[in-house]
Design a protein around this motif. Structure first.
Motif, PDB file in Angstrom:
ATOM      1  N   PRO A  75       0.820  -1.217   0.000  1.00 53.88           N
ATOM      2  CA  PRO A  75       0.000   0.000   0.000  1.00 53.88           C
ATOM      3  C   PRO A  75       0.853   1.266   0.000  1.00 53.88           C
ATOM      4  O   PRO A  75       2.006   1.245   0.425  1.00 53.88           O
ATOM      5  CB  PRO A  75      -0.788  -0.118   1.306  1.00 53.88           C
ATOM      6  N   ARG A  76       0.258   2.346  -0.468  1.00 56.74           N
ATOM      7  CA  ARG A  76       0.942   3.635  -0.515  1.00 56.74           C
ATOM      8  C   ARG A  76       0.139   4.665   0.270  1.00 56.74           C
ATOM      9  O   ARG A  76      -1.082   4.655   0.245  1.00 56.74           O
ATOM     10  CB  ARG A  76       1.115   4.091  -1.964  1.00 56.74           C
ATOM     11  N   SER A  77       0.844   5.547   0.917  1.00 58.95           N
ATOM     12  CA  SER A  77       0.178   6.521   1.783  1.00 58.95           C
ATOM     13  C   SER A  77      -0.749   7.436   0.985  1.00 58.95           C
ATOM     14  O   SER A  77      -0.344   8.025  -0.018  1.00 58.95           O
ATOM     15  CB  SER A  77       1.214   7.369   2.518  1.00 58.95           C
ATOM     16  N   PRO A  78      -1.995   7.594   1.443  1.00 59.66           N
ATOM     17  CA  PRO A  78      -2.922   8.517   0.789  1.00 59.66           C
ATOM     18  C   PRO A  78      -2.949   9.889   1.456  1.00 59.66           C
ATOM     19  O   PRO A  78      -3.777  10.725   1.104  1.00 59.66           O
ATOM     20  CB  PRO A  78      -4.272   7.808   0.968  1.00 59.66           C
ATOM     21  N   VAL A  79      -2.058  10.115   2.408  1.00 57.82           N
ATOM     22  CA  VAL A  79      -2.130  11.333   3.215  1.00 57.82           C
ATOM     23  C   VAL A  79      -1.934  12.587   2.368  1.00 57.82           C
ATOM     24  O   VAL A  79      -2.698  13.552   2.461  1.00 57.82           O
ATOM     25  CB  VAL A  79      -1.096  11.284   4.359  1.00 57.82           C
ATOM     26  N   GLY A  80      -0.890  12.593   1.525  1.00 60.52           N
ATOM     27  CA  GLY A  80      -0.636  13.772   0.702  1.00 60.52           C
ATOM     28  C   GLY A  80      -1.796  14.081  -0.227  1.00 60.52           C
ATOM     29  O   GLY A  80      -2.209  15.244  -0.366  1.00 60.52           O
ATOM     30  N   LEU A  81      -2.335  13.048  -0.860  1.00 59.21           N
ATOM     31  CA  LEU A  81      -3.474  13.253  -1.753  1.00 59.21           C
ATOM     32  C   LEU A  81      -4.700  13.729  -0.983  1.00 59.21           C
ATOM     33  O   LEU A  81      -5.467  14.565  -1.472  1.00 59.21           O
ATOM     34  CB  LEU A  81      -3.797  11.955  -2.495  1.00 59.21           C
ATOM     35  N   SER A  82      -4.887  13.205   0.220  1.00 55.42           N
ATOM     36  CA  SER A  82      -6.055  13.624   1.006  1.00 55.42           C
ATOM     37  C   SER A  82      -5.959  15.103   1.363  1.00 55.42           C
ATOM     38  O   SER A  82      -6.974  15.809   1.395  1.00 55.42           O
ATOM     39  CB  SER A  82      -6.179  12.776   2.272  1.00 55.42           C
ATOM     40  N   ARG A  83      -4.754  15.566   1.629  1.00 52.63           N
ATOM     41  CA  ARG A  83      -4.585  16.992   1.926  1.00 52.63           C
ATOM     42  C   ARG A  83      -4.894  17.843   0.699  1.00 52.63           C
ATOM     43  O   ARG A  83      -5.512  18.912   0.813  1.00 52.63           O
ATOM     44  CB  ARG A  83      -3.166  17.255   2.412  1.00 52.63           C
ATOM     45  N   ALA A  84      -4.468  17.366  -0.467  1.00 52.77           N
ATOM     46  CA  ALA A  84      -4.766  18.097  -1.698  1.00 52.77           C
ATOM     47  C   ALA A  84      -6.268  18.121  -1.966  1.00 52.77           C
ATOM     48  O   ALA A  84      -6.831  19.163  -2.351  1.00 52.77           O
ATOM     49  CB  ALA A  84      -4.025  17.462  -2.871  1.00 52.77           C
ATOM     50  N   VAL A  85      -6.930  16.980  -1.760  1.00 52.84           N
ATOM     51  CA  VAL A  85      -8.381  16.919  -1.963  1.00 52.84           C
ATOM     52  C   VAL A  85      -9.092  17.855  -0.988  1.00 52.84           C
ATOM     53  O   VAL A  85     -10.025  18.581  -1.363  1.00 52.84           O
ATOM     54  CB  VAL A  85      -8.897  15.478  -1.786  1.00 52.84           C
ATOM     55  N   THR A  86      -8.650  17.846   0.261  1.00 48.22           N
ATOM     56  CA  THR A  86      -9.267  18.713   1.266  1.00 48.22           C
ATOM     57  C   THR A  86      -9.129  20.182   0.884  1.00 48.22           C
ATOM     58  O   THR A  86     -10.082  20.969   1.000  1.00 48.22           O
ATOM     59  CB  THR A  86      -8.633  18.465   2.643  1.00 48.22           C
ATOM     60  N   ALA A  87      -7.931  20.562   0.420  1.00 43.54           N
ATOM     61  CA  ALA A  87      -7.711  21.949   0.015  1.00 43.54           C
ATOM     62  C   ALA A  87      -8.595  22.322  -1.170  1.00 43.54           C
ATOM     63  O   ALA A  87      -9.182  23.415  -1.212  1.00 43.54           O
ATOM     64  CB  ALA A  87      -6.239  22.161  -0.335  1.00 43.54           C
ATOM     65  N   LEU A  88      -8.714  21.417  -2.130  1.00 49.43           N
ATOM     66  CA  LEU A  88      -9.543  21.702  -3.300  1.00 49.43           C
ATOM     67  C   LEU A  88     -11.024  21.754  -2.944  1.00 49.43           C
ATOM     68  O   LEU A  88     -11.774  22.571  -3.490  1.00 49.43           O
ATOM     69  CB  LEU A  88      -9.291  20.645  -4.379  1.00 49.43           C
TER      70      LEU A  88
END
Length: 273
Positions: free
Chosen positions: A48-61
């Motif tokens: 598995p790969r961390s989704p944390v960075g993408l989740s932060r980007a989604v939250t900002a958008l």
């Protein structure tokens, strides 16, 4: 945690071995080598790969979606007030420079909404696909649909009302941290169900209000159409807030689930180079 040698039994020793494997010796023939696991339990060059960075980007958008919706609500209410002045008092301001400026502002706000929505949708789907691939590692038995549907399911007419939710339920179940006694864990799907219900309702409302606004032929119909558009924008804000909660909750669940795979000192589990 699975046995680091046979990868089938449950590890019960400090060295990460199951009861069927000897203390020393190479991996059994035909068994895959242990997968390297890095900090936080995430894979090293694999899932598995961390989704944390993408989740932060989604939250900002999604935050940007809320901002553009608020701008659209403000410009929509202003334009509606001008049309309402014409209907109730015969004020011709809507046909003058004020009306032209209000129409232009409302159009710019709508363009901003569309641009931010597209960007948000792209990043959200990338995040969604990553969580689906992670869930395949965490609990493949909980997955009802293949990982490709985490992307394609959004673009199939009519099926997009159900397929993404079905994928999400599998991801949700597969991301729950198991209890101390094993077995399939359970967790309330309330954040998922609430977000999906509001998202579907918001999508239908957007479609309906767009038709109403586009077919308006009289000032009265224009006032009504603009009022519905403002209501749809407000409903979309609620959907965005619930989406943020869903994204953050599922990401946290996967972080906690991955942490169970994190290497421990002296466990014999492979770590990142």
């Amino acid at each position: 945690m699975l046995c680091v040698r046979c990868r089938t039994g449950t590890a019960v020793t400090d060295g990460g071995l199951c009861t069927s494997c000897p203390v020393a010796g190479p991996p059994l023939p035909g068994r895959p080598e242990p997968v390297a696991t890095g900090p936080g339990g995430w894979g090293v060059g694999t899932w598995p790969r961390s989704p944390v960075g993408l989740s932060r980007a989604v939250t900002a958008l999604l935050g940007a979606v809320i901002v553009t919706d608020l701008a659209a609500i403000g410009t929509g209410l202003h334009l509606r007030a001008l049309w309402q002045g014409l209907v109730e008092e015969g004020d011709p301001a809507v046909h003058g420079s004020r009306g032209v400026a209000a129409e232009r502002l409302h159009s710019v706000a709508g363009t901003g909404q569309a641009a931010v929505f597209v960007a948000t949708a792209v990043v959200f789907i990338i995040w969604f696909h990553r969580t689906r691939r992670n869930a395949e590692v965490f609990d493949p038995g909980a997955q009802r649909m293949g990982p490709g549907w985490s992307v394609g399911g959004w673009f199939v007419p009519f099926a997009n009302l159900w397929f993404p939710y079905r994928v999400a339920t599998g991801v949700w179940e597969g991301s729950v941290v198991p209890g101390p006694e094993g077995g399939r864990p359970t967790a309330s799907r309330a954040p998922l169900r609430l977000w999906w219900a509001v998202w579907i309702a918001s999508s239908f409302l957007d479609s309906f209000t767009a038709r109403m606004e586009g077919s308006a032929e009289t000032p009265e119909q224009t006032v009504q159409g603009l009022g519905l558009v403002v209501a749809a924008d407000a409903f979309e804000i609620v959907s965005a807030v619930l989406a943020i909660f869903f994204v953050r909750t599922l990401t946290r669940m996967q972080v906690e689930r991955a942490a169970l795979r994190a290497p421990r000192a002296g466990s014999g589990q492979l770590t990142a180079p």
